[in-house]
Design a protein around this motif. Sequence first.
Motif, PDB file in Angstrom:
ATOM      1  N   ARG A  40     -29.676  17.482   7.573  1.00 17.00           N
ATOM      2  CA  ARG A  40     -29.699  17.186   6.144  1.00 17.00           C
ATOM      3  C   ARG A  40     -31.125  16.845   5.732  1.00 17.00           C
ATOM      4  O   ARG A  40     -31.974  16.494   6.551  1.00 17.00           O
ATOM      5  N   TYR A  41     -31.386  16.958   4.425  1.00 14.67           N
ATOM      6  CA  TYR A  41     -32.665  16.545   3.873  1.00 14.67           C
ATOM      7  C   TYR A  41     -32.570  15.106   3.370  1.00 14.67           C
ATOM      8  O   TYR A  41     -31.538  14.699   2.809  1.00 14.67           O
ATOM      9  N   THR A  42     -33.644  14.348   3.561  1.00 14.52           N
ATOM     10  CA  THR A  42     -33.738  12.992   3.034  1.00 14.52           C
ATOM     11  C   THR A  42     -35.129  12.797   2.446  1.00 14.52           C
ATOM     12  O   THR A  42     -35.925  13.721   2.412  1.00 14.52           O
ATOM     13  N   ASP A  43     -35.415  11.583   1.999  1.00 13.84           N
ATOM     14  CA  ASP A  43     -36.726  11.238   1.460  1.00 13.84           C
ATOM     15  C   ASP A  43     -37.018  12.042   0.194  1.00 13.84           C
ATOM     16  O   ASP A  43     -37.927  12.864   0.137  1.00 13.84           O
ATOM     17  N   GLU A  44     -36.225  11.797  -0.847  1.00 12.64           N
ATOM     18  CA  GLU A  44     -36.417  12.508  -2.112  1.00 12.64           C
ATOM     19  C   GLU A  44     -37.820  12.255  -2.663  1.00 12.64           C
ATOM     20  O   GLU A  44     -38.350  11.155  -2.572  1.00 12.64           O
ATOM     21  N   THR A  45     -38.392  13.321  -3.228  1.00 13.65           N
ATOM     22  CA  THR A  45     -39.745  13.217  -3.750  1.00 13.65           C
ATOM     23  C   THR A  45     -39.909  14.126  -4.964  1.00 13.65           C
ATOM     24  O   THR A  45     -39.250  15.161  -5.064  1.00 13.65           O
ATOM     25  N   SER A  46     -40.798  13.738  -5.859  1.00 12.64           N
ATOM     26  CA  SER A  46     -41.138  14.575  -7.017  1.00 12.64           C
ATOM     27  C   SER A  46     -42.583  15.061  -6.933  1.00 12.64           C
ATOM     28  O   SER A  46     -43.163  15.455  -7.937  1.00 12.64           O
ATOM     29  N   ARG A  47     -43.153  15.068  -5.722  1.00 13.46           N
ATOM     30  CA  ARG A  47     -44.577  15.410  -5.588  1.00 13.46           C
ATOM     31  C   ARG A  47     -44.866  16.902  -5.718  1.00 13.46           C
ATOM     32  O   ARG A  47     -46.027  17.304  -5.794  1.00 13.46           O
ATOM     33  N   TYR A  48     -43.813  17.725  -5.752  1.00 13.92           N
ATOM     34  CA  TYR A  48     -44.010  19.164  -5.938  1.00 13.92           C
ATOM     35  C   TYR A  48     -43.313  19.563  -7.229  1.00 13.92           C
ATOM     36  O   TYR A  48     -42.104  19.735  -7.274  1.00 13.92           O
ATOM     37  N   ALA A  49     -44.051  19.716  -8.289  1.00 10.30           N
ATOM     38  CA  ALA A  49     -43.480  19.926  -9.623  1.00 10.30           C
ATOM     39  C   ALA A  49     -43.203  21.407  -9.862  1.00 10.30           C
ATOM     40  O   ALA A  49     -44.052  22.157 -10.341  1.00 10.30           O
ATOM     41  N   HIS A  50     -42.002  21.819  -9.509  1.00 11.71           N
ATOM     42  CA  HIS A  50     -41.596  23.205  -9.737  1.00 11.71           C
ATOM     43  C   HIS A  50     -40.261  23.257 -10.465  1.00 11.71           C
ATOM     44  O   HIS A  50     -40.135  23.873 -11.506  1.00 11.71           O
ATOM     45  N   GLY A  51     -39.233  22.616  -9.904  1.00 10.81           N
ATOM     46  CA  GLY A  51     -37.954  22.499 -10.583  1.00 10.81           C
ATOM     47  C   GLY A  51     -37.137  23.774 -10.639  1.00 10.81           C
ATOM     48  O   GLY A  51     -36.273  23.925 -11.498  1.00 10.81           O
ATOM     49  N   VAL A  52     -37.368  24.697  -9.699  1.00  9.67           N
ATOM     50  CA  VAL A  52     -36.665  25.971  -9.745  1.00  9.67           C
ATOM     51  C   VAL A  52     -35.161  25.808  -9.497  1.00  9.67           C
ATOM     52  O   VAL A  52     -34.356  26.627  -9.946  1.00  9.67           O
ATOM     53  N   LEU A  53     -34.775  24.719  -8.812  1.00  9.42           N
ATOM     54  CA  LEU A  53     -33.368  24.477  -8.495  1.00  9.42           C
ATOM     55  C   LEU A  53     -32.689  23.555  -9.503  1.00  9.42           C
ATOM     56  O   LEU A  53     -31.599  23.050  -9.250  1.00  9.42           O
ATOM     57  N   GLY A  54     -33.329  23.330 -10.639  1.00  5.90           N
ATOM     58  CA  GLY A  54     -32.674  22.614 -11.722  1.00  5.90           C
ATOM     59  C   GLY A  54     -33.136  21.205 -11.953  1.00  5.90           C
ATOM     60  O   GLY A  54     -32.763  20.587 -12.948  1.00  5.90           O
ATOM     61  N   ALA A  56     -36.492  18.083 -10.699  1.00  7.43           N
ATOM     62  CA  ALA A  56     -37.831  17.908 -10.137  1.00  7.43           C
ATOM     63  C   ALA A  56     -37.809  17.275  -8.751  1.00  7.43           C
ATOM     64  O   ALA A  56     -38.859  16.940  -8.210  1.00  7.43           O
ATOM     65  N   ILE A  57     -36.626  17.125  -8.162  1.00  3.01           N
ATOM     66  CA  ILE A  57     -36.498  16.435  -6.881  1.00  3.01           C
ATOM     67  C   ILE A  57     -36.474  17.428  -5.729  1.00  3.01           C
ATOM     68  O   ILE A  57     -35.664  18.358  -5.706  1.00  3.01           O
ATOM     69  N   GLU A  58     -37.382  17.238  -4.777  1.00  4.68           N
ATOM     70  CA  GLU A  58     -37.354  17.972  -3.514  1.00  4.68           C
ATOM     71  C   GLU A  58     -37.234  16.943  -2.391  1.00  4.68           C
ATOM     72  O   GLU A  58     -36.879  15.797  -2.653  1.00  4.68           O
ATOM     73  N   TYR A  59     -37.534  17.325  -1.155  1.00  2.93           N
ATOM     74  CA  TYR A  59     -37.310  16.432  -0.017  1.00  2.93           C
ATOM     75  C   TYR A  59     -38.516  16.446   0.913  1.00  2.93           C
ATOM     76  O   TYR A  59     -39.179  17.463   1.091  1.00  2.93           O
ATOM     77  N   GLY A  60     -38.758  15.296   1.524  1.00  3.61           N
ATOM     78  CA  GLY A  60     -39.887  15.164   2.429  1.00  3.61           C
ATOM     79  C   GLY A  60     -39.523  15.124   3.889  1.00  3.61           C
ATOM     80  O   GLY A  60     -40.397  15.273   4.747  1.00  3.61           O
TER      81      GLY A  60
END
Length: 248
Positions: A40-54, A56-60
């Motif tokens: 699984r992915y954890t460590d939510e981050t907004s440091r990559y501003a793309h938002g293609v999946l709906g 601004a949250i990605e994972y670190g």
Amino acid sequence: MTSARRLLSHRLRRTARCATLAVSLGLMAAPVVAEITSARYTDETSRYAHGVLGDAIEYGTLELTLKDGKRLALTLPQDRVFEDIAPRLMDMDGDGAPEVVVVESSQTGGARLAIYDENGLRAATPHIGQRNRWLAPIGAADLDGDGFIEVAYIDRPHLAKTLRVWRFQRGGLTEVAAQKGLTNHRIGEDFISGGLRDCGTGPEIITVNANWSQVMATRFDGKTLSPRALGPFKNQASLKRALDCKAP
């Protein structure tokens, strides 16, 4: 070398690589022999501003759970994120134990497809080459019956709309085919459409065409990708029917 010897050799190499585990992973536990049962992915981050999946949250961080209950955590450097829906458990080398297939994105290079096991990074495609350029995985299988696993994805599903197939062999990924005019994702969707099916005559890649009007099935014969239309795309149910070997 026989298949049995290749498998034994691989397992010995996998065990030997455990000695480097503390270097390649943020370590919670260090097994000598391990098998991944979930990721699984954890460590939510907004440091990559793309938002293609709906959003601004990605994972670190990628967290792996092993068969014995122990966990390993891989944390990416600040210039990369997991820009993905969920990690995928797939047996890429045929040894009966799954690897983990993910999408990583770089602040400068955009997305790449990467394969991890309990010892860290096994292989990866090159980054697309530009920030905010993404790829959408489809699946992995021995698409041409040669004994090696191929992994398929759509390169830039909103722009290039190109199906790419890479073969995992000798510990690395090699691109073996590409086909334009196919896609599997629309900007803002929090899911990836299509996948792989086998209706009794071998694996097929299920996507849609570039303008989302047709459900497409694509075969790979070892050299060439051959897409064909299965019927009109109406909604996600059309793709589900195709994956179930029914008319869309």
